[in-house]
Scaffold this motif. Sequence first.
Motif, mmCIF file in Angstrom:
data_model
loop_
_atom_site.group_PDB
_atom_site.id
_atom_site.type_symbol
_atom_site.label_atom_id
_atom_site.label_comp_id
_atom_site.label_asym_id
_atom_site.label_seq_id
_atom_site.Cartn_x
_atom_site.Cartn_y
_atom_site.Cartn_z
ATOM 1 N N LYS A 1 -78.704 24.329 30.866
ATOM 2 C CA LYS A 1 -79.143 25.732 30.827
ATOM 3 C C LYS A 1 -78.006 26.674 31.192
ATOM 4 O O LYS A 1 -77.890 27.765 30.652
ATOM 5 C CB LYS A 1 -80.296 25.967 31.813
ATOM 6 N N LYS A 2 -77.162 26.244 32.143
ATOM 7 C CA LYS A 2 -76.063 27.087 32.621
ATOM 8 C C LYS A 2 -74.790 26.924 31.790
ATOM 9 O O LYS A 2 -73.747 27.457 32.158
ATOM 10 C CB LYS A 2 -75.757 26.740 34.085
ATOM 11 N N ASN A 3 -74.869 26.148 30.704
ATOM 12 C CA ASN A 3 -73.711 25.884 29.835
ATOM 13 C C ASN A 3 -72.531 25.276 30.583
ATOM 14 O O ASN A 3 -71.381 25.602 30.312
ATOM 15 C CB ASN A 3 -73.267 27.158 29.106
ATOM 16 N N LYS A 4 -72.808 24.379 31.526
ATOM 17 C CA LYS A 4 -71.738 23.741 32.291
ATOM 18 C C LYS A 4 -71.294 22.415 31.683
ATOM 19 O O LYS A 4 -70.240 21.898 32.042
ATOM 20 C CB LYS A 4 -72.200 23.481 33.731
ATOM 21 N N LEU A 5 -72.109 21.830 30.789
ATOM 22 C CA LEU A 5 -71.799 20.508 30.251
ATOM 23 C C LEU A 5 -71.168 20.592 28.866
ATOM 24 O O LEU A 5 -71.532 21.431 28.054
ATOM 25 C CB LEU A 5 -73.069 19.648 30.183
ATOM 26 N N LYS A 6 -70.224 19.689 28.617
ATOM 27 C CA LYS A 6 -69.538 19.627 27.323
ATOM 28 C C LYS A 6 -69.998 18.426 26.505
ATOM 29 O O LYS A 6 -69.757 18.360 25.312
ATOM 30 C CB LYS A 6 -68.023 19.535 27.526
ATOM 31 N N LEU A 7 -70.638 17.450 27.172
ATOM 32 C CA LEU A 7 -71.125 16.241 26.497
ATOM 33 C C LEU A 7 -72.190 15.594 27.373
ATOM 34 O O LEU A 7 -72.077 15.595 28.595
ATOM 35 C CB LEU A 7 -69.969 15.248 26.285
#
Length: 105
Positions: A31-37
């Motif tokens: 949700k916070k756009n912290k993950l890349k994969l």
Amino acid sequence: MNKEQIVNFLGLAMRAGKVKTGESVILNDLKKNKLKLVIIATDASDNTIKVIKNKCESNHVPMQIFATRVELGQALGKSERVNIGITDQGFAKKLLSMIDEYSKE
């Protein structure tokens, strides 16, 4: 590309502090756009796969299904892990290419 190389690289990412685990943590970080994969175990439940896949698609984060929960846990030096989130773009890109290459063999 063999599975052991990918598992070793996951361990490296863990030691570098670029790995998140746990379904609630993964969903929150998506949700916070912290993950890349996001990597999900091959033996994860259908519901888990569906929920995470939908979140990944809506946030435009790549998702791979790779290794069993035991193998993923061992790669990170922890107990069984069903889902893993990678927070670093460099690690994510390399893991994506490694898993793609492994899947083609």
